[in-house]
Design a protein around this motif. Structure first.
Motif, PDB file in Angstrom:
ATOM      1  N   ILE A 165      31.516 -29.379  -7.635  1.00 29.04           N
ATOM      2  CA  ILE A 165      32.401 -30.515  -7.374  1.00 29.04           C
ATOM      3  C   ILE A 165      32.322 -30.901  -5.896  1.00 29.04           C
ATOM      4  CG2 ILE A 165      34.785 -31.336  -7.415  1.00 29.04           C
ATOM      5  CD1 ILE A 165      35.303 -29.310  -9.670  1.00 29.04           C
ATOM      6  N   ALA A 166      32.060 -32.197  -5.645  1.00 27.30           N
ATOM      7  CA  ALA A 166      31.944 -32.689  -4.271  1.00 27.30           C
ATOM      8  C   ALA A 166      33.208 -33.408  -3.815  1.00 27.30           C
ATOM      9  CB  ALA A 166      30.746 -33.626  -4.141  1.00 27.30           C
ATOM     10  N   GLU A 167      33.875 -34.145  -4.724  1.00 28.65           N
ATOM     11  CA  GLU A 167      35.079 -34.878  -4.334  1.00 28.65           C
ATOM     12  C   GLU A 167      35.922 -35.223  -5.547  1.00 28.65           C
ATOM     13  OE1 GLU A 167      33.698 -39.511  -4.131  1.00 28.65           O
ATOM     14  OE2 GLU A 167      33.071 -38.249  -2.436  1.00 28.65           O
ATOM     15  N   LEU A 168      37.198 -35.515  -5.286  1.00 26.42           N
ATOM     16  CA  LEU A 168      38.158 -35.902  -6.310  1.00 26.42           C
ATOM     17  C   LEU A 168      38.801 -37.217  -5.912  1.00 26.42           C
ATOM     18  CD1 LEU A 168      40.144 -32.559  -6.821  1.00 26.42           C
ATOM     19  CD2 LEU A 168      38.100 -33.289  -8.032  1.00 26.42           C
ATOM     20  N   GLU A 169      39.162 -37.996  -6.911  1.00 32.09           N
ATOM     21  CA  GLU A 169      39.901 -39.241  -6.660  1.00 32.09           C
ATOM     22  C   GLU A 169      41.003 -39.364  -7.705  1.00 32.09           C
ATOM     23  OE1 GLU A 169      39.265 -44.095  -6.849  1.00 32.09           O
ATOM     24  OE2 GLU A 169      37.519 -42.757  -6.793  1.00 32.09           O
ATOM     25  N   ALA A 170      42.251 -39.417  -7.244  1.00 29.89           N
ATOM     26  CA  ALA A 170      43.380 -39.559  -8.166  1.00 29.89           C
ATOM     27  C   ALA A 170      43.381 -40.959  -8.767  1.00 29.89           C
ATOM     28  CB  ALA A 170      44.688 -39.295  -7.430  1.00 29.89           C
ATOM     29  N   LEU A 171      43.673 -41.064 -10.063  1.00 35.34           N
ATOM     30  CA  LEU A 171      43.740 -42.347 -10.754  1.00 35.34           C
ATOM     31  C   LEU A 171      45.194 -42.689 -11.068  1.00 35.34           C
ATOM     32  CD1 LEU A 171      40.707 -41.882 -13.190  1.00 35.34           C
ATOM     33  CD2 LEU A 171      40.734 -42.971 -10.936  1.00 35.34           C
ATOM     34  N   SER A 172      45.436 -43.952 -11.365  1.00 39.23           N
ATOM     35  CA  SER A 172      46.815 -44.423 -11.533  1.00 39.23           C
ATOM     36  C   SER A 172      47.504 -43.806 -12.744  1.00 39.23           C
ATOM     37  CB  SER A 172      46.828 -45.950 -11.653  1.00 39.23           C
ATOM     38  OG  SER A 172      46.017 -46.375 -12.740  1.00 39.23           O
ATOM     39  N   ASN A 173      46.750 -43.383 -13.751  1.00 41.94           N
ATOM     40  CA  ASN A 173      47.350 -42.811 -14.958  1.00 41.94           C
ATOM     41  C   ASN A 173      47.491 -41.288 -14.873  1.00 41.94           C
ATOM     42  OD1 ASN A 173      44.689 -42.058 -15.123  1.00 41.94           O
ATOM     43  ND2 ASN A 173      44.414 -42.683 -17.243  1.00 41.94           N
ATOM     44  N   PRO A 208      29.542 -38.646 -12.138  1.00 43.27           N
ATOM     45  CA  PRO A 208      30.991 -38.825 -12.226  1.00 43.27           C
ATOM     46  C   PRO A 208      31.541 -38.219 -13.513  1.00 43.27           C
ATOM     47  CG  PRO A 208      29.888 -40.837 -12.908  1.00 43.27           C
ATOM     48  CD  PRO A 208      28.803 -39.839 -12.578  1.00 43.27           C
ATOM     49  N   LEU A 209      32.674 -37.518 -13.415  1.00 42.27           N
ATOM     50  CA  LEU A 209      33.327 -36.926 -14.579  1.00 42.27           C
ATOM     51  C   LEU A 209      34.819 -37.192 -14.478  1.00 42.27           C
ATOM     52  CD1 LEU A 209      31.544 -33.435 -14.683  1.00 42.27           C
ATOM     53  CD2 LEU A 209      31.058 -35.402 -16.165  1.00 42.27           C
ATOM     54  N   ARG A 210      35.455 -37.318 -15.625  1.00 46.28           N
ATOM     55  CA  ARG A 210      36.891 -37.592 -15.642  1.00 46.28           C
ATOM     56  C   ARG A 210      37.666 -36.340 -16.024  1.00 46.28           C
ATOM     57  NH1 ARG A 210      38.984 -42.820 -16.193  1.00 46.28           N
ATOM     58  NH2 ARG A 210      41.252 -42.923 -16.502  1.00 46.28           N
ATOM     59  N   ALA A 211      38.692 -36.019 -15.235  1.00 50.07           N
ATOM     60  CA  ALA A 211      39.594 -34.920 -15.554  1.00 50.07           C
ATOM     61  C   ALA A 211      40.890 -35.509 -16.085  1.00 50.07           C
ATOM     62  CB  ALA A 211      39.866 -34.076 -14.314  1.00 50.07           C
TER      63      ALA A 211
END
Length: 243
Positions: free
Chosen positions: A205-213, A225-228
């Motif tokens: 894992i290189a980075e994370l980005e929080a999403l609105s949901n 890209p992968l979604r958690a």
């Protein structure tokens, strides 16, 4: 039988956990508590293997209650909360899993399976000469050949019906094993589940980005890209904190 205790200041929440536990024949409920002091006393008396511990309670928090118990006597813990961002404190206590309220049934079953695997691992550690419980390599059929895939080479894994797709660089190897079953054989210090259909190698894992949901977007070191999903985000943060 796995001895389990439930700690939550909300009676309805305890009822929900108790009802889910009742579906599993290998579970023995040994006690309930509605606040931290009572939980500490009951854990000392009942010696559960696993405790479902609410984090936010009046007075003493669930995390503070666990801190009051000596590590050698502390049971495996699954932390429960309606809020996020408590994984670092949970990691300090080596929490087994992190469940967000309202509890997802599949995540609950997965937490129990992780507890079963952890208890098996403890049993292995206590037996001299016993091989390690975590899978180190996999054999997969590639045409007429059998390929050996080292766990250290896997970047991420995806569900594919009754198979698991092992992503190694640009190659994908299909292992005939459901993702959920495979997840119990992977070293949790190296792999973590981020979605019902996805497991990732933590050090990729290189980075994370929080999403609105409240989901999270991951980007691996190779740019994938992968979604958690939100139900796995706390487990993900704890896995990263352990690195």
């Amino acid at each position: 039988m796995m001895r389990v205790m439930v700690v939550d200041d909300e009676p309805l929440a305890r009822d929900g956990v108790r009802a889910r536990l009742a579906r599993h024949k290998d579970i023995c409920l040994v006690g309930e508590a509605g606040e931290g002091e009572a939980a500490i006393k009951m854990i000392g008396q009942s010696r559960p293997d696993l405790v479902f511990m609410d984090v936010q309670m009046p007075g003493m928090s669930g995390i503070d209650a666990l801190r009051r118990i000596a590590p050698a006597e502390r049971p495996l813990a699954v932390l429960l909360t309606a809020y996020e961002n408590f994984a670092v404190a949970g990691f300090e206590l080596q929490a087994l899993d992190y469940l967000l309220k309202p509890i997802d049934d599949e995540r609950f079953r997965e937490a129990l399976d992780r507890a079963r695997a952890a208890l098996r691992s403890r049993a292995h550690d206590g037996v001299a000469g016993t091989p390690p419980p975590w899978a180190e390599r996999f054999t997969v059929r590639v045409g007429q050949r059998i390929a050996v895939v080292d766990a250290n080479d896997i970047d991420w894994i995806e569900a594919n019906d009754d198979y698991a797709g092992l992503h190694v660089g640009t190659r994908v190897y299909l292992l005939r094993e459901p993702l959920h079953q495979l997840s119990l054989r992977l070293d949790p210090r190296r792999f973590t589940r981020i979605h019902r259909s996805t497991i990732v190698r933590i050090d990729r894992i290189a980075e994370l980005e929080a999403l609105s949901n409240r989901d999270c977007l991951l980007r691996l070191r190779d740019g994938t890209p992968l979604r958690a999903s939100r139900t796995y985000v706390e487990q993900l943060h704890a896995a990263l904190a352990a690195r």
